[in-house]
Design a protein around this motif. Structure first.
Motif, mmCIF file in Angstrom:
data_model
loop_
_atom_site.group_PDB
_atom_site.id
_atom_site.type_symbol
_atom_site.label_atom_id
_atom_site.label_comp_id
_atom_site.label_asym_id
_atom_site.label_seq_id
_atom_site.Cartn_x
_atom_site.Cartn_y
_atom_site.Cartn_z
ATOM 1 N N THR A 183 0.844 -1.206 0.000
ATOM 2 C CA THR A 183 0.000 0.000 0.000
ATOM 3 C C THR A 183 0.870 1.242 0.000
ATOM 4 O OG1 THR A 183 -0.086 0.307 2.409
ATOM 5 C CG2 THR A 183 -1.695 -1.218 1.442
ATOM 6 N N GLU A 186 3.134 6.321 -3.124
ATOM 7 C CA GLU A 186 4.480 6.556 -3.650
ATOM 8 C C GLU A 186 5.035 5.359 -4.420
ATOM 9 O OE1 GLU A 186 3.611 5.549 -0.731
ATOM 10 O OE2 GLU A 186 5.248 4.974 0.611
ATOM 11 N N ILE A 199 8.926 5.740 -5.226
ATOM 12 C CA ILE A 199 9.919 4.673 -5.008
ATOM 13 C C ILE A 199 9.362 3.383 -5.604
ATOM 14 C CG2 ILE A 199 10.881 5.654 -2.877
ATOM 15 C CD1 ILE A 199 9.206 3.540 -1.342
ATOM 16 N N SER A 248 1.596 -4.456 3.706
ATOM 17 C CA SER A 248 2.696 -3.653 4.247
ATOM 18 C C SER A 248 2.393 -2.183 4.023
ATOM 19 C CB SER A 248 4.041 -4.030 3.628
ATOM 20 O OG SER A 248 4.103 -3.641 2.279
ATOM 21 N N SER A 252 1.248 2.928 10.450
ATOM 22 C CA SER A 252 1.898 3.744 11.481
ATOM 23 C C SER A 252 1.062 4.991 11.757
ATOM 24 C CB SER A 252 3.348 4.035 11.099
ATOM 25 O OG SER A 252 3.461 4.313 9.725
ATOM 26 N N ASP A 257 -2.496 6.847 6.407
ATOM 27 C CA ASP A 257 -2.390 5.424 6.750
ATOM 28 C C ASP A 257 -3.786 4.796 6.815
ATOM 29 O OD1 ASP A 257 0.317 5.513 6.696
ATOM 30 O OD2 ASP A 257 0.582 5.709 8.851
ATOM 31 N N GLY A 297 5.760 -0.512 6.829
ATOM 32 C CA GLY A 297 6.136 -0.247 5.449
ATOM 33 C C GLY A 297 7.625 -0.289 5.160
HETATM 34 P P1 AMP Z 1 4.088 3.775 5.898
HETATM 35 O O1 AMP Z 1 3.986 2.889 7.076
HETATM 36 O O2 AMP Z 1 3.066 3.497 4.853
HETATM 37 O O3 AMP Z 1 4.125 5.192 6.302
HETATM 38 O O4 AMP Z 1 5.500 3.462 5.231
HETATM 39 C C1 AMP Z 1 6.716 3.636 5.945
HETATM 40 C C2 AMP Z 1 7.876 3.756 4.975
HETATM 41 O O5 AMP Z 1 7.970 2.555 4.231
HETATM 42 C C3 AMP Z 1 7.746 4.858 3.956
HETATM 43 O O6 AMP Z 1 9.028 5.395 3.722
HETATM 44 C C4 AMP Z 1 7.232 4.157 2.729
HETATM 45 O O7 AMP Z 1 7.543 4.810 1.540
HETATM 46 C C5 AMP Z 1 7.960 2.832 2.832
HETATM 47 N N1 AMP Z 1 7.236 1.764 2.154
HETATM 48 C C6 AMP Z 1 5.946 1.424 2.349
HETATM 49 N N2 AMP Z 1 5.591 0.404 1.556
HETATM 50 C C7 AMP Z 1 6.698 0.088 0.845
HETATM 51 C C8 AMP Z 1 6.970 -0.864 -0.179
HETATM 52 N N3 AMP Z 1 6.033 -1.733 -0.554
HETATM 53 N N4 AMP Z 1 8.205 -0.901 -0.694
HETATM 54 C C9 AMP Z 1 9.163 -0.050 -0.281
HETATM 55 N N5 AMP Z 1 8.968 0.874 0.660
HETATM 56 C C10 AMP Z 1 7.746 0.960 1.215
#
Ligand code: AMP
Ligand code: MG
Length: 405
Positions: A183, A186, A199, A248, A252, A257, A297
Motif C-alpha cells: 500500500t 508513492e 519509489i 505492508s 503507522s 495510513d 512499510g
Molecule cells: P508507511 O507505514 O506506509 O508510512 O511506510 C513507511 C515507509 O515505508 C515509507 O518510507 C514508505 O515509503 C515505505 N514503504 C511502504 N511500503 C513500501 C513498499 N512496498 N516498498 C518499499 N517501501 C515501502
C-alpha cells in the motif's frame, strides 16, 4: 508497547491449523504430516547382495587364498531386478550384481575383487564369511514399523523413505495460500518510470518470496493506493482467494495510513506497538475467518515483522507443531564488534552475518547499515542478533542469534 512474546501469543491464539488432506507423496515436500505413518512394505523388500561378486557356500571357500584358489562351477548370472529359481549347490557359485536377489542355498558373497573368472568356472581367492555383504529383507525398515509421527515436516529424505516403503499418498496439512498487498501512493511497479517522490515497490516481492521460501502458496494482490476504496477492494480479493493476508505500509501514525481505517471497518483488528526494533508497529486480526497481518512499510521492518510475527502464525496454519513455530535463539555466538541496544525499552534485532570464524568461534558481525529502510544489510544477513534494551555489547561479548538461513 507490548513485549514481542505477547504479540506472538495473540497471533498464535487466532491462527488454527488448516485442513488435513490426502496428498500424493510426490507433491508433499515441506508439508506437515497430519497422521502417523506405518510402513506397508519392508525395505529392502527381499534379501539381496550389497556387492558385485558370487553367491557361494562359505564352507566351500573357507580355505581359499591366492596361492590355493577354490574352483567353483558358475551356474548363472543374476542382475539387479531379475529373479527366477536358481539353486546354488555345494561346489557351485552364482554370479550376482549389487541389489540382485540373493539365491537360496548360498550363504556368502565372494566379492568380485577377490575372484578370477575362468570360462564357466570361477576361482575364489579369499574366504567369504556367512551373511557378510548380504542385506536381509527389512534391514532398513521392517514391514508395519512406525515411520513418522504426525507433525513431521516432510523433507527429501522422508519422501525417499516413503517411496521406498510403497507409500504413494499421505495425509498432510494443506499449505496455506498467502495474499500479499503493498500500500502507498508513492509505490511504482518494477519496470515503470520513477517520477519525483516515487519509489519502487520492494515489500511485495520480498514478502511473496519469504512466503514461498517457507513453503506457502502465494497470491499477488498488487499495490493499493492510499485510498479506502482501493485498499478495501484489494483486501476483499485477498479474503476470497487466500488463507491469510499480509499487507505492508499504512499502519503507522501518518495522515494517509488508511490501511488502519479500512481494516478497522471490515476486520477485527488489534493495533500493537511491539517492543522491538525495527518493526514496532504491527496490526493483527481477522476479516471473517482470514487472519490479516498488517506489517510496517519500511522494507527491513516488514521483513523482520514477517520473521518474528507473521511466519509463526502462518506455520501454525500450515500444521507445524507448537514447539516448532518460532525460530529458536541460538546461544554460543560472540559479537564481532560492539553495538548498542535501543534505549527506549525495545529489543533490537541487529542484522548480522553469523559464521564460524577462523579462530574457531561462532561470530556474529553487523552486515551493514542498520536503518529500517536499509534493506541491503538485511539481504546480506543470515541471522538477527538479539540485543536486549539498553544493552551495550563490546567485541567478543556473548550474543544470542536467530538464524534466518
Ligand atoms: P508507511 O507505514 O506506509 O508510512 O511506510 C513507511 C515507509 O515505508 C515509507 O518510507 C514508505 O515509503 C515505505 N514503504 C511502504 N511500503 C513500501 C513498499 N512496498 N516498498 C518499499 N517501501 C515501502
Ligand atoms: Mg504508506
Amino acid at each position: 508497547m507490548i513485549p514481542l512474546g505477547q504479540a506472538q501469543k495473540r497471533v498464535l491464539e487466532a491462527c488454527r491449523p488448516g485442513a488435513a488432506v490426502e496428498v500424493a507423496t510426490s507433491e508433499a515436500l515441506g508439508l506437515v504430516l497430519a497422521a502417523a505413518l506405518r510402513a506397508p512394505e519392508p525395505v529392502p523388500p527381499f534379501r539381496n547382495t550389497a556387492m558385485d561378486g558370487y553367491a557361494v557356500h562359505a564352507a566351500d571357500v573357507a580355505g581359499a587364498s591366492p596361492q590355493k584358489p577354490v574352483r567353483l562351477k558358475v551356474v548363472g548370472t543374476r542382475a539387479a531386478g531379475s529373479a527366477g529359481a536358481v539353486d546354488v549347490g555345494r561346489g557351485e557359485a552364482l554370479r550376482i550384481m549389487t541389489g540382485a536377489l540373493f539365491p537360496d542355498g548360498a550363504d556368502a558373497v565372494a566379492i568380485v575383487e577377490e575372484t578370477r573368472a575362468d570360462g564357466d568356472h570361477v576361482e575364489i581367492l579369499a574366504p567369504a564369511s556367512p551373511g557378510v555383504h548380504i542385506r536381509p529383507a527389512g534391514d532398513d525398515i521392517a514391514q508395519g514399523q512406525s515411520l513418522f509421527e504426525a507433525g513431521t515436516v516432510l523433507g527429501p529424505g522422508h519422501l525417499g523413505v516413503l517411496s521406498s516403503a510403497g507409500v504413494s499418498a499421505v495425509k498432510a496439512f494443506r499449505a496455506p495460500v498467502v495474499g500479499v498487498l503493498s500500500t502507498g501512493d508513492e509505490l511504482v511497479e518494477a519496470g515503470a518510470e520513477l517520477r519525483a517522490g516515487q519509489i519502487r515497490d520492494t515489500n511485495r516481492l520480498t514478502l511473496l518470496s519469504l512466503a514461498r521460501r517457507d513453503g506457502f502458496g502465494v497470491v499477488d494482490l498488487g499495490i493499493a493506493r492510499d485510498d479506502e476504496a482501493a485498499i478495501g477492494a484489494a483486501l476483499m480479493r485477498g479474503v476470497e482467494a487466500c488463507d491469510a493476508i499480509l499487507t505492508s505500509g499504512g499502519v503507522s501514525m501518518g495522515d494517509f495510513d488508511y490501511v488502519k481505517t479500512v481494516l478497522d471497518r471490515i476486520g477485527k483488528m488489534s493495533w500493537m506497538q511491539v517492543a522491538i526494533r525495527p518493526a514496532k508497529p504491527f496490526a493483527f486480526g481477522t476479516i471473517g475467518a482470514v487472519p490479516v497481518f498488517g506489517l510496517p512499510g519500511n522494507p527491513v521492518s516488514s521483513m523482520v515483522s514477517y520473521e518474528l510475527l507473521a511466519r509463526p502464525g502462518l506455520r501454525k496454519i500450515a500444521g507445524h507443531l507448537d514447539s516448532d513455530l518460532l525460530r529458536p535463539a541460538v546461544r554460543g555466538f560472540v559479537a564481532g564488534e560492539g553495538w548498542r541496544g535501543a534505549k527506549d525499552g525495545r529489543t533490537t534485532y541487529v542484522r548480522v552475518t553469523a559464521e564460524f570464524a577462523a579462530d574457531g568461534r561462532l561470530r556474529a558481525s553487523s552486515s551493514g547499515g542498520q536503518g529500517s529502510h536499509q534493506l541491503y544489510a538485511m539481504a546480506q544477513a543470515n541471522a538477527l542478533a538479539v540485543t536486549p534494551p539498553g544493552h551495550e555489547l563490546v567485541d567478543g561479548d556473548p550474543v544470542d542469534v536467530l538464524v534466518l538461513s
